[in-house]
Design a protein around this motif. Structure first.
Motif, PDB file in Angstrom:
ATOM      1  N   PRO A   9       1.126  -1.164   0.150  1.00 13.66           N
ATOM      2  CA  PRO A   9       0.158  -0.313   0.390  1.00 13.66           C
ATOM      3  C   PRO A   9       0.666   1.187   0.261  1.00 13.66           C
ATOM      4  O   PRO A   9       2.252   1.785   0.342  1.00 13.66           O
ATOM      5  N   HIS A  10       0.792   2.598  -0.488  1.00 18.14           N
ATOM      6  CA  HIS A  10       0.899   3.918  -1.316  1.00 18.14           C
ATOM      7  C   HIS A  10       1.427   4.309   0.838  1.00 18.14           C
ATOM      8  O   HIS A  10       2.401   4.662   0.492  1.00 18.14           O
ATOM      9  N   LEU A  11       0.475   4.014   2.445  1.00 15.62           N
ATOM     10  CA  LEU A  11       0.882   4.411   2.755  1.00 15.62           C
ATOM     11  C   LEU A  11       2.152   3.715   3.617  1.00 15.62           C
ATOM     12  O   LEU A  11       2.918   4.200   4.486  1.00 15.62           O
ATOM     13  N   PHE A  12       2.410   2.853   2.877  1.00 18.94           N
ATOM     14  CA  PHE A  12       3.388   1.592   3.726  1.00 18.94           C
ATOM     15  C   PHE A  12       4.823   1.809   3.246  1.00 18.94           C
ATOM     16  O   PHE A  12       5.948   1.399   3.523  1.00 18.94           O
ATOM     17  N   ARG A  13       4.735   2.667   2.049  1.00 21.97           N
ATOM     18  CA  ARG A  13       5.874   3.144   1.263  1.00 21.97           C
ATOM     19  C   ARG A  13       6.835   4.398   1.492  1.00 21.97           C
ATOM     20  O   ARG A  13       6.154   5.494   1.663  1.00 21.97           O
ATOM     21  N   CYS A  14       8.605   4.886   1.853  1.00 20.48           N
ATOM     22  CA  CYS A  14       8.983   5.376   2.407  1.00 20.48           C
ATOM     23  C   CYS A  14       8.839   6.502   0.857  1.00 20.48           C
ATOM     24  O   CYS A  14       9.627   5.817   0.305  1.00 20.48           O
ATOM     25  N   PRO A  15       9.063   7.826   1.459  1.00 23.22           N
ATOM     26  CA  PRO A  15       8.371   8.435   0.001  1.00 23.22           C
ATOM     27  C   PRO A  15       9.842   8.829  -0.497  1.00 23.22           C
ATOM     28  O   PRO A  15      10.241   9.287  -1.788  1.00 23.22           O
ATOM     29  N   ILE A  16      10.767   8.414  -0.017  1.00 25.62           N
ATOM     30  CA  ILE A  16      12.488   8.406  -0.798  1.00 25.62           C
ATOM     31  C   ILE A  16      12.578   6.942  -1.598  1.00 25.62           C
ATOM     32  O   ILE A  16      12.838   7.159  -2.763  1.00 25.62           O
ATOM     33  N   SER A  17      12.531   5.989  -0.619  1.00 24.17           N
ATOM     34  CA  SER A  17      13.435   4.952  -0.814  1.00 24.17           C
ATOM     35  C   SER A  17      11.797   4.630  -1.689  1.00 24.17           C
ATOM     36  O   SER A  17      12.253   3.466  -2.373  1.00 24.17           O
TER      37      SER A  17
END
Length: 386
Positions: A9-17
């Motif tokens: 889910p997008h919520l669980f992704r780091c915005p950098i990596s």
């Protein structure tokens, strides 16, 4: 989705990596990153938040335990979760960031709270998500952390909305979280909000007192409130005011009376005078808490100081007599009878005041009514005593 893999889910992704968080941490801007990714960003000399580009006034990295918990849950049962699960969680995380951000204004926090309140009212099950994500302790911290000296309108709106959200979340969580009010600074904030806050704030705080008094987990806090003379004086004054908040005050006092030590302290602070004033003021109201106020008078009359206060109050016995037979408040009749029995048995002055106050007429009306046999028996006994 391939094989046993699940789409992250997008919520669980780091915005950098853009990879799954392994150690989520939150910046002062409210944005969350994976620790290794944000540390590299900062080590490169960057002093801004990668997503918002805000300058970091505080470079501290705060572990995001709630997000970590959600990720663990997703990894364990994600394939069985409802597809709408993350549609619900995603905006909530954004709202939490807005509330937790030190740079957010009271107006911005108020707007976030408005959205939370609408979500709970429209979809009550959202309350469980909010509890799981740690909203309740966050809201308690925000509302009771520091009281703004000037009580600006933005601040008042924020606190009113914050208290409303807290009251909506408490049924979903553990009342033990309210024990944070035992901290000296937090309790002082509670007192200041009650002392200087709006009617809406005071009503909400009264309801919180009710909840505190209802749980064994907050028994010590209930006793702490009950021994605070400053608060007791304020709540009794509220009851005397004959305003829209008086009813909430009666309910809070009734809740505090669950502890005998609280009853004794309330009596010392003028409870009887407050309840008598409320009963007399409520005569012309279609709906009131007069019966509850009468029940509290009956409850504390085992205390000699309470009996004396009732008899010495110019309108004390008169107020109780009026409750013997009130068409709109017949439920208070038995408490009124019991109270008159307690004071009239030992005091000629009380008996004389009762007769002057019209008790004989009240008793005769009661005996002709559809009240219970037990109530009629007590009315007859009181007539004989007089």
């Amino acid at each position: 989705m391939k094989g046993g893999e699940m789409t992250i889910p997008h919520l669980f992704r780091c915005p950098i990596s853009l990879d799954l968080f392994t150690d989520p941490v939150t910046l002062c801007t409210g944005q969350t990153y994976d620790r290794s990714s944000i540390e590299k960003w900062l080590a490169a000399g960057n002093l801004t938040c990668p997503v918002t580009m805000q300058k970091l006034h505080d470079p501290s990295l705060v572990p995001n335990h709630n997000l970590r918990h959600l990720i663990q849950q997703w990894r364990q049962v994600g394939h069985r979760l409802d597809p709408d699960y993350f549609k619900t969680i995603d905006p909530l995380v954004s709202l939490k960031h807005s509330l937790a951000s030190p740079s957010a204004t009271f107006r911005e926090k108020f707007q976030a709270l408005q959205k939370i309140r609408v979500l709970i009212d429209e979809t009550p099950s959202t309350g469980s998500f909010l509890i799981e994500m740690g909203f309740l302790p966050l809201l308690l911290q925000l509302v009771f952390e520091t009281v703004e000296p000037g009580f600006s309108q933005d601040y008042v709106n924020f606190v009113e909305q914050g208290l409303a959200c807290i009251l909506r979340l408490l049924p979903f969580g553990e009342l033990g979280c309210l024990n944070m009010l035992k901290e000296g600074s937090k309790f002082e904030s509670f007192l200041l909000l009650f002392e200087r806050g709006s009617v809406t704030m005071k009503q909400s705080l009264c309801h919180i007192v009710e909840l505190i008094s209802s749980s064994s987990a907050t028994r010590e806090l209930c006793a702490m409130i009950g021994e605070n003379q400053r608060f007791l004086n304020m709540i009794i004054c509220v009851v005397k005011q004959n305003s829209e908040i008086s009813e909430a005050g009666i309910q809070a006092i009734s809740a505090l009376c669950c502890l005998e030590s609280n009853r004794e302290e309330l009596v010392q602070q003028g409870l009887i005078d407050g309840l008598v004033t409320y009963i007399l003021n409520s005569e012309r109201k279609e709906r009131s808490m007069a019966a509850m106020a009468m029940a509290r008078i009956e409850q504390v009359l085992g205390n000699g100081r309470a009996k004396e206060a009732l008899i010495k109050n110019p309108n004390g016995v008169k107020a109780v007599v009026k409750m013997v037979f009130r068409v709109s408040e017949q439920e208070g009749s038995e408490s009124a009878l019991n109270s008159l029995m307690k004071v009239c048995e030992e005091s000629l002055e009380a008996r004389e005041k009762a007769v002057v106050g019209g008790v004989l007429t009240q008793l005769l009306l009661l005996l002709q009514s559809q009240c219970s046999g037990r109530t009629k028996t007590k009315a007859t006994t009181l007539l004989k005593l007089l």
